[in-house]
Design an enzyme around this catalytic site. Structure first.
Site, PDB file in Angstrom:
ATOM      1  N   LYS A 132       0.782  -1.150  -0.013  1.00  0.00           N
ATOM      2  CA  LYS A 132       0.495   0.353   0.277  1.00  0.00           C
ATOM      3  C   LYS A 132       0.481   1.474   0.444  1.00  0.00           C
ATOM      4  CE  LYS A 132      -4.703  -1.839   2.040  1.00  0.00           C
ATOM      5  NZ  LYS A 132      -4.157  -3.364   2.190  1.00  0.00           N
ATOM      6  N   GLU A 156      -3.405   6.482   7.953  1.00  0.00           N
ATOM      7  CA  GLU A 156      -3.741   7.985   7.244  1.00  0.00           C
ATOM      8  C   GLU A 156      -4.877   8.600   8.520  1.00  0.00           C
ATOM      9  OE1 GLU A 156      -3.878   5.997   2.737  1.00  0.00           O
ATOM     10  OE2 GLU A 156      -5.495   5.592   3.610  1.00  0.00           O
ATOM     11  N   HIS A 180     -14.515  -4.008   8.347  1.00  0.00           N
ATOM     12  CA  HIS A 180     -14.237  -3.764   7.081  1.00  0.00           C
ATOM     13  C   HIS A 180     -14.336  -4.411   6.223  1.00  0.00           C
ATOM     14  CE1 HIS A 180     -12.529  -0.282   9.603  1.00  0.00           C
ATOM     15  NE2 HIS A 180     -11.848  -1.089  10.048  1.00  0.00           N
ATOM     16  N   ARG A 208      -7.149  -8.275  -8.906  1.00  0.00           N
ATOM     17  CA  ARG A 208      -7.769  -9.548  -9.240  1.00  0.00           C
ATOM     18  C   ARG A 208      -9.780  -9.506  -9.776  1.00  0.00           C
ATOM     19  NH1 ARG A 208     -10.194  -9.456  -4.838  1.00  0.00           N
ATOM     20  NH2 ARG A 208     -10.292  -8.900  -2.465  1.00  0.00           N
TER      21      ARG A 208
END
Length: 661
Positions: free
Chosen positions: A116, A200, A235, A292
């Site tokens: 990430k 973040e 999540h 994917r």
């Protein structure tokens, strides 16, 4: 086009890929673990190869065995599905080295988007908007904490190599940061073998909107519109829909072009999803790219009329994209519900067990239609703790969102699963909640609608009792020996029959009185109610409660397995235990003072030691099961008397982990 492909996955996605391959005349090879020898994906493929033990690390994650299977069967290409090795650059490279096509992006694109922090740096260079945060390489605790303080709380800690909601924690205040970081890193190392994280800003009331992109080896790349995946628990996505409600044509173009720019920045080929976090005012930020096919791809297929797996096969075979950007249609509205083996009332704890009943609404195959079911299991199959808890995907399409909502509610009503906990009833409550129905969407929808989703009235006790009684009466009619029928018949006078039911942990005594004239009266919670039953077999019963204008006529579907009876009504369902008092006459009280494992898994941490005084609700142990962490808390105040296992031990369902005095 390929003549034969190997599907390096299991369950629903393996069946889904096989369906398209069969339609195109492409032969398929399944791989399976010892636990999946009788699995549906093995049966629907042309060939099947055993690759190892039940645990994924012994089978579906052993890429060298998968390549050996591809070579041995003459498969020209490997489709990785999603999960397992689908985003493993080493596997993609090994396929290329073996001369086998990988039906997915090149290894370099997987690598670029897999981490990430690195992907965010690439996106910044490509001009894709980013959420403010720390994406650096250093993992020093003090630095991460200072960066979180700089960004400002709440912050989101995310595993750099992660996906699927694993290794992710929201932190509301500074004093919780260190504990959340430790938990996040544990889950990340267990799931991805890498505990690096990024930090973040946590966007307030965010929407999760993703863009389906597709690239070919000729340099072309398109986007197939967007999906809204805002409804989530832990999540992880619960409901997904396309197009995103409230999306303007201008914003769709902006997000689509940003997604294409992200894909082109890494030389992307094949199907991919660029995920954005969006503010309520429409501002959006790059979150990650899944290299994917996504679980929710059917809603995109439904509104475009395209088969994305066919696109994957054609692109991997070197063909150009089937359509140009301006040719991609968008019609109607589609919604997908993920039906999972889990208990929403126990913080969505995954469940295991056998699907004694699995009945689906009337549906078409995988081509677009009003209702579509994608599943890798059926009645009689088991949900194992070794793999994901998803049972099926239920997809509906309508001319507009209102019609799609109505069709989804009806399809969930007609979905009957018994034998283990599922989220079907919960999904139906979400669909009918004010927020979802009015498209007031954000990732906190479920906690915001907590009262409607978790505190709704259960199915009326008298209706549950009527279902149990109706099933029992019909079962007695089918007994061939007239002297053994427990139907209450008497030559003279009335007869009574007692039913002892446990519903939601509460015992209820129900009496059925059969009058000599044939009428029946049900006594529930001290209230007498006239009962009439018209049954069509053991499962289908039309019951009438009450008399005259006050009567209530309801169609019930009832399924029994042992003592467990599942009652499904048009407006709800319930699972009841019909207690045999004679069989349970010697039962004693359950042993108290112990904390037990809610399901099979691995013990990864004790948060208290012997002799510690603990309070009710205090976290005491952490288990890892079905790819998720589960925290076990103290049911009351006490003192830790004994720890029953060591860290890293595998424990069974119901095993005592520690004891309290």
């Amino acid at each position: 086009m390929f003549n034969k492909i190997l599907i390096a996955n299991r369950g629903e996605i393996a069946c889904r890929v096989a369906a398209t391959a069969r339609r195109l005349g492409v032969k398929t090879v399944a791989v399976y673990s010892e636990a999946d020898a009788q699995a549906r994906h093995v049966r629907v493929c042309d060939e099947a190869v055993l690759i190892g033990g039940a645990a994924p690390r012994d089978s579906y994650l052993r890429w060298e065995r998968i390549i050996e299977a591809a070579k041995a069967t003459g498969a020209q290409a490997v489709h990785p599905g999603y999960g397992f090795l689908s985003e493993n650059e080493e596997f993609a490279q090994a396929c290329a080295d073996a001369g086998i096509a990988f039906i997915g992006p090149p290894p370099s694109a997987i690598k670029a988007m897999g981490l990430k922090a690195e992907s965010k740096r690439l996106m910044e260079q490509a001009g894709v908007p980013l959420v403010p945060g720390y994406h650096g390489a250093s993992q020093d605790l003090a630095l991460l904490k200072s960066e979180a303080d700089r960004i400002g709380y709440p912050v989101l800690i995310k595993a750099s190599a992660g996906g699927g909601g694993k290794g992710m924690r929201a932190v509301d205040k500074a004093e919780d940061f260190e504990a959340a970081l430790a938990s996040c890193k544990r889950e990340a190392i267990n799931s991805f073998g890498d505990d690096a994280v990024l930090v973040e800003r946590y966007v307030q009331k965010p929407r999760h909107i993703e863009i389906q992109v597709f690239g070919d080896s000729h340099g072309d790349c398109v986007y197939l519109h967007e999906r809204d995946c805002s409804v989530q628990r832990r999540h992880q996505k619960v409901l997904e829909e396309a197009p995103a409600p409230g999306m303007t044509a201008e914003r769709r173009k902006q997000m689509g072009e940003a997604a294409v720019a992200a894909a082109k920045a890494v030389g992307y080929v094949g199907a991919g999803t660029v995920e954005f976090i969006a503010e309520q005012d429409g501002r959006f930020y790059f979150m990650e790219m899944n290299t994917r096919l996504q679980v929710e791809h059917p809603v995109t297929e439904a509104i475009t009329g395209q088969d994305l797996v066919e696109w994957q096969l054609r692109v991997a075979a070197g063909e150009p994209l089937p359509l140009k950007q301006e040719q991609i249609p968008m019609r109607g509205h589609a919604i997908e519900a993920r039906i999972c083996a889990e208990n929403p009332d126990a913080n969505f704890l995954p469940a295991t067990g056998t699907l004694h009943v699995a009945r689906w609404p009337a549906h078409v195959s995988f081509e677009r239609g009003d209702v579509r079911i994608d599943s890798g299991v059926g009645e009689g199959d088991a949900i194992s703790p070794n793999y994901d808890s998803m049972i099926a995907k239920l997809i509906v399409w309508g001319e507009d969102r209102a019609q799609a909502l109505a069709r989804l509610d009806a399809a969930l009503r007609d979905t009957h699963i018994a034998g283990l906990h599922t989220n079907v009833a919960f999904l139906r409550r979400v669909v009918n909640s004010h927020s979802f129905a009015s498209a007031d969407l954000d990732t906190a929808l479920i906690p915001r609608e907590h009262k409607a989703l978790f505190e709704s009235a259960p199915l009326a006790l008298e209706l549950v009792a009527a279902g149990v009684v109706a099933h029992a009466l019909e079962a007695s009619k089918q007994d061939k020996d007239p002297w053994s029928k427990p139907d209450g018949w008497r030559m003279f006078g009335a007869a009574n029959r007692r039913f002892d039911l446990e519903v939601g942990g509460t015992h209820h005594e129900v009496l059925l009185a059969r009058r000599h004239g044939g009428g029946m009266v049900l006594t529930v919670a001290g209230r007498e109610i006239a009962l009439a039953v018209d049954s069509s077999g053991l499962e289908r019963h039309e019951v009438v409660l009450g008399e005259g204008l006050a009567s209530q006529r309801t169609l019930l579907q009832v399924y029994a397995h042992g003592e467990k009876v599942s009652v499904f009504a048009p407006h709800g369902s319930a699972v009841v235990t019909e207690v045999d008092l004679i069989a349970h006459a010697g039962d004693g009280a359950a042993e108290g003072g112990r904390l037990t494992a809610p399901m099979p898994g691995k013990l990864i941490a004790f948060l208290a030691k012997v002799g510690d005084a603990v309070t009710k609700g205090q976290p005491l142990a952490v288990m890892e099961a079905m790819k998720m962490e589960h925290t076990i808390t103290a049911p009351r105040d006490g003192v830790v008397a004994e720890l029953m296992f060591g860290i890293g031990d595998q424990v069974g369902d119901g095993a005592a982990l520690l004891s309290l005095q």
